[in-house]
Design a protein around this motif. Structure first.
Motif, mmCIF file in Angstrom:
data_model
loop_
_atom_site.group_PDB
_atom_site.id
_atom_site.type_symbol
_atom_site.label_atom_id
_atom_site.label_comp_id
_atom_site.label_asym_id
_atom_site.label_seq_id
_atom_site.Cartn_x
_atom_site.Cartn_y
_atom_site.Cartn_z
ATOM 1 N N PRO A 198 0.818 -1.215 0.000
ATOM 2 C CA PRO A 198 0.000 0.000 0.000
ATOM 3 C C PRO A 198 0.854 1.268 0.000
ATOM 4 C CG PRO A 198 0.002 -1.008 2.173
ATOM 5 C CD PRO A 198 0.715 -1.959 1.266
ATOM 6 N N LEU A 199 0.211 2.378 -0.229
ATOM 7 C CA LEU A 199 0.891 3.664 -0.386
ATOM 8 C C LEU A 199 1.822 3.994 0.775
ATOM 9 C CD1 LEU A 199 1.144 6.389 -1.945
ATOM 10 C CD2 LEU A 199 -0.791 7.203 -0.572
ATOM 11 N N GLN A 200 1.353 3.821 2.011
ATOM 12 C CA GLN A 200 2.157 4.182 3.177
ATOM 13 C C GLN A 200 3.436 3.356 3.260
ATOM 14 O OE1 GLN A 200 -1.065 3.579 3.174
ATOM 15 N NE2 GLN A 200 -2.029 5.476 3.855
ATOM 16 N N VAL A 201 3.353 2.077 2.882
ATOM 17 C CA VAL A 201 4.530 1.213 2.917
ATOM 18 C C VAL A 201 5.515 1.617 1.825
ATOM 19 C CG1 VAL A 201 5.343 -1.164 2.666
ATOM 20 C CG2 VAL A 201 3.247 -0.693 3.953
ATOM 21 N N ILE A 202 4.996 1.938 0.650
ATOM 22 C CA ILE A 202 5.861 2.406 -0.443
ATOM 23 C C ILE A 202 6.610 3.660 -0.013
ATOM 24 C CG2 ILE A 202 5.921 3.329 -2.788
ATOM 25 C CD1 ILE A 202 5.376 0.397 -2.779
ATOM 26 N N ALA A 203 5.901 4.573 0.635
ATOM 27 C CA ALA A 203 6.525 5.826 1.097
ATOM 28 C C ALA A 203 7.629 5.544 2.113
ATOM 29 C CB ALA A 203 5.477 6.746 1.699
ATOM 30 N N ALA A 204 7.411 4.557 2.989
ATOM 31 C CA ALA A 204 8.418 4.214 3.993
ATOM 32 C C ALA A 204 9.638 3.566 3.352
ATOM 33 C CB ALA A 204 7.814 3.272 5.030
ATOM 34 N N LEU A 205 9.455 2.877 2.237
ATOM 35 C CA LEU A 205 10.564 2.220 1.553
ATOM 36 C C LEU A 205 11.473 3.211 0.836
ATOM 37 C CD1 LEU A 205 8.663 -0.840 0.033
ATOM 38 C CD2 LEU A 205 10.514 -0.969 1.716
ATOM 39 N N LEU A 206 10.934 4.372 0.506
ATOM 40 C CA LEU A 206 11.708 5.366 -0.234
ATOM 41 C C LEU A 206 12.485 6.276 0.711
ATOM 42 C CD1 LEU A 206 8.981 6.373 -2.845
ATOM 43 C CD2 LEU A 206 11.039 5.021 -3.302
ATOM 44 N N SER A 207 13.494 6.932 0.177
ATOM 45 C CA SER A 207 14.220 7.930 0.962
ATOM 46 C C SER A 207 13.315 9.133 1.198
ATOM 47 C CB SER A 207 15.485 8.358 0.217
ATOM 48 O OG SER A 207 15.145 8.989 -1.020
ATOM 49 N N LYS A 208 13.651 9.933 2.180
ATOM 50 C CA LYS A 208 12.837 11.094 2.518
ATOM 51 C C LYS A 208 12.657 12.023 1.329
ATOM 52 C CE LYS A 208 12.438 14.779 5.962
ATOM 53 N NZ LYS A 208 13.063 15.407 7.163
ATOM 54 N N GLU A 209 13.707 12.153 0.519
ATOM 55 C CA GLU A 209 13.658 13.066 -0.623
ATOM 56 C C GLU A 209 12.782 12.528 -1.752
ATOM 57 O OE1 GLU A 209 16.845 13.731 2.017
ATOM 58 O OE2 GLU A 209 16.439 11.909 0.819
ATOM 59 N N SER A 210 12.505 11.237 -1.737
ATOM 60 C CA SER A 210 11.754 10.620 -2.847
ATOM 61 C C SER A 210 10.344 10.183 -2.460
ATOM 62 C CB SER A 210 12.528 9.411 -3.383
ATOM 63 O OG SER A 210 13.801 9.788 -3.849
ATOM 64 N N ARG A 211 9.918 10.470 -1.242
ATOM 65 C CA ARG A 211 8.609 10.003 -0.788
ATOM 66 C C ARG A 211 7.453 10.515 -1.644
ATOM 67 N NH1 ARG A 211 9.510 10.839 5.652
ATOM 68 N NH2 ARG A 211 10.824 8.998 5.972
ATOM 69 N N HIS A 212 7.642 11.667 -2.255
ATOM 70 C CA HIS A 212 6.573 12.222 -3.080
ATOM 71 C C HIS A 212 6.312 11.362 -4.320
ATOM 72 C CE1 HIS A 212 10.319 13.682 -4.875
ATOM 73 N NE2 HIS A 212 9.653 13.856 -6.009
ATOM 74 N N LEU A 213 7.210 10.390 -4.579
ATOM 75 C CA LEU A 213 7.041 9.512 -5.733
ATOM 76 C C LEU A 213 6.248 8.238 -5.387
ATOM 77 C CD1 LEU A 213 10.660 9.737 -7.183
ATOM 78 C CD2 LEU A 213 8.617 10.917 -8.024
ATOM 79 N N ALA A 214 5.873 8.100 -4.131
ATOM 80 C CA ALA A 214 5.137 6.901 -3.700
ATOM 81 C C ALA A 214 3.839 6.733 -4.483
ATOM 82 C CB ALA A 214 4.846 6.971 -2.204
ATOM 83 N N GLN A 215 3.138 7.829 -4.685
ATOM 84 C CA GLN A 215 1.881 7.748 -5.425
ATOM 85 C C GLN A 215 2.114 7.366 -6.888
ATOM 86 O OE1 GLN A 215 -1.327 8.168 -3.966
ATOM 87 N NE2 GLN A 215 -1.745 7.123 -5.902
ATOM 88 N N ALA A 216 3.201 7.872 -7.457
ATOM 89 C CA ALA A 216 3.524 7.544 -8.848
ATOM 90 C C ALA A 216 3.796 6.050 -9.005
ATOM 91 C CB ALA A 216 4.724 8.357 -9.313
ATOM 92 N N ILE A 217 4.462 5.458 -8.021
ATOM 93 C CA ILE A 217 4.728 4.025 -8.052
ATOM 94 C C ILE A 217 3.424 3.237 -7.971
ATOM 95 C CG2 ILE A 217 5.731 2.122 -6.728
ATOM 96 C CD1 ILE A 217 8.070 3.918 -6.059
ATOM 97 N N CYS A 218 2.548 3.653 -7.068
ATOM 98 C CA CYS A 218 1.255 2.969 -6.923
ATOM 99 C C CYS A 218 0.433 3.073 -8.202
ATOM 100 C CB CYS A 218 0.484 3.565 -5.740
ATOM 101 S SG CYS A 218 1.204 3.187 -4.125
ATOM 102 N N ASP A 219 0.431 4.245 -8.811
ATOM 103 C CA ASP A 219 -0.332 4.445 -10.047
ATOM 104 C C ASP A 219 0.242 3.622 -11.196
ATOM 105 O OD1 ASP A 219 -1.926 6.202 -8.656
ATOM 106 O OD2 ASP A 219 -0.922 8.005 -9.402
ATOM 107 N N TYR A 220 1.563 3.537 -11.260
ATOM 108 C CA TYR A 220 2.244 2.795 -12.327
ATOM 109 C C TYR A 220 1.810 1.325 -12.320
ATOM 110 C CZ TYR A 220 6.190 1.046 -15.139
ATOM 111 O OH TYR A 220 6.963 0.445 -16.100
ATOM 112 N N ARG A 221 1.618 0.765 -11.133
ATOM 113 C CA ARG A 221 1.305 -0.661 -11.015
ATOM 114 C C ARG A 221 -0.061 -1.021 -11.588
ATOM 115 N NH1 ARG A 221 2.328 -1.661 -4.686
ATOM 116 N NH2 ARG A 221 0.561 -0.212 -4.707
ATOM 117 N N VAL A 222 -0.988 -0.070 -11.579
ATOM 118 C CA VAL A 222 -2.368 -0.399 -11.982
ATOM 119 C C VAL A 222 -2.855 0.418 -13.176
ATOM 120 C CG1 VAL A 222 -3.041 -1.201 -9.682
ATOM 121 C CG2 VAL A 222 -3.251 1.226 -10.238
#
Length: 379
Positions: free
Chosen positions: A273-297
């Motif tokens: 889920p989105l929150q886990v993706i955000a935690a996996l990314l570096s602080k500077e890249s967290r804004h890309l969490a939504q892009a990753i989620c969108d890419y998958r579906v």
């Protein structure tokens, strides 16, 4: 006059007989009404029992259907993504429509437990007390999503929470407190009501609420503005902990003679889920969490097919803004295959609902055929 006198007692006795007859009739009526009431009660209880059985059968049928979807998926490919039938609401809705009865409402959802953060992975192995540095860093990142470093704004302490989790599940350290902010049995024994620190892995996600520092709003931001990494998603002030954390994923040590076990902590990047993706990314890249989620579906314009192939290793590296550091971190912490899923089934008949959750482990049986073995069930 003499004759009338002789018949007078007989008249009196007939009056008494009438009273007796009325009394008997009253008693019989009362008994009849009571029997009718009791029969009505028995009938109601019987109807309720039949309804309960129908609800249980319906919910189990849905769970069985969920298992079949997971088995069919395992036969097709070796990865698990949100692009597959078990995760497709349209496919599941059609399946539910074929199963449910005429007067029933039914819902079925399947969650990938391996798309969540494994709580017990903060230790290297069990029994033991050695922390896993990589998982500790992941928890630091997760908690930093909602806990502000500025103590004037947020008095919650990330390190203290992590230390308390470690102390709750570690063993063989003579109840030594982790850092200066951990908590062992001495602390919990002073609470009202008192309880002990179990010094074993957490087996139920709700057990976390017994740990010092963990509250129901742990993952709720205190600030009022939307989180920067949560651009297109509605704010979730009461995030369910079970949506992002799991107690499952245990594996036995491969070495001979070893009785220990461990939690690998690998997260399925294709289902997290989105929150886990955000935690996996570096602080500077967290804004890309939504892009990753969108890419998958992401689908074609007509919705007929998915545009992006998630079977490609490190597909996330193709997303604009993902750094080489992020790619390495994701490669280290993630996987693309899952073995444990939660099947949530809910059935309602005549306004009476029943919900069942079955946690299943997908594996091959002794004949090499895929199956889903139930490892936990909740009503």
């Amino acid at each position: 006059m003499k004759a009338d006198f002789l018949f007078q007692p007989l008249k009196d006795q007939s009056g008494i007989a009438l009273l007796i007859t009325l009394a008997v009739i009253t008693i019989l009526l009362s008994v009849g009404f009571e029997l009718h009431r009791r029969m009505g009660t028995f009938e109601t209880l019987a109807e309720s029992a039949i309804l309960d059985q129908q609800l249980l059968s319906g919910a189990k049928s849905l769970c069985h259907a969920g298992k079949l979807l997971l088995v069919q998926d395992a036969r097709k490919n070796k990865i698990d993504t949100l692009q597959e039938s078990w995760a497709d609401p349209v496919v599941i809705q059609k399946l539910v429509g074929q199963i449910k009865g005429r007067d029933q409402s039914a819902q079925l959802t399947i969650e990938d437990e391996m798309g969540k953060i494994q709580v017990n992975a903060v230790l290297d192995s069990f029994p033991g007390h050695q922390p896993n540095p990589e998982q500790i860093a992941l928890w630091q990142s997760l908690l930093s999503l909602t806990i502000d470093n500025d103590k004037s704004k947020d008095d919650r302490d990330k390190d203290a929470i992590i230390n308390c989790i470690i102390d709750w599940i570690d063993s063989g350290d003579d109840d030594a407190i982790t850092g200066i902010s951990g908590a062992e049995s001495d602390y919990y024994a002073r609470l009202d009501p008192p309880y002990i620190c179990p010094n074993r892995e957490i087996s139920d996600i709700n057990e976390l609420f017994l740990v010092k520092g963990i509250t129901h709003n742990l993952f709720s931001p205190k600030q009022t503005e939307d989180l920067p990494w949560q651009q297109s998603q509605p704010r979730q002030d009461n995030l369910n902990m079970a949506q992002i954390l799991t107690v499952y994923g245990m594996e036995k040590k491969a070495e001979k003679g070893q009785k220990s076990y461990f939690y690998p902590g690998k997260i399925n990047i294709n289902t997290a889920p989105l929150q886990v993706i955000a935690a996996l990314l570096s602080k500077e890249s967290r804004h890309l969490a939504q892009a990753i989620c969108d890419y998958r579906v992401k689908r074609s314009e007509d919705g007929a097919y998915f545009l992006n192939d998630l079977s490609t290793k490190q597909w996330y590296a193709q997303i604009a803004g993902i750094t080489e550091e992020d790619s390495k971190k994701l490669a280290s912490l993630t996987t693309d295959f899952s073995t444990i899923f939660s099947i949530h089934a809910r059935v309602a008949i005549k306004g009476k609902p029943l919900a069942i959750t079955e946690v299943v482990q997908r594996q091959k049986d002794k004949n090499g055929k895929w199956e889903c073995k139930t490892i936990a069930a909740y009503f």
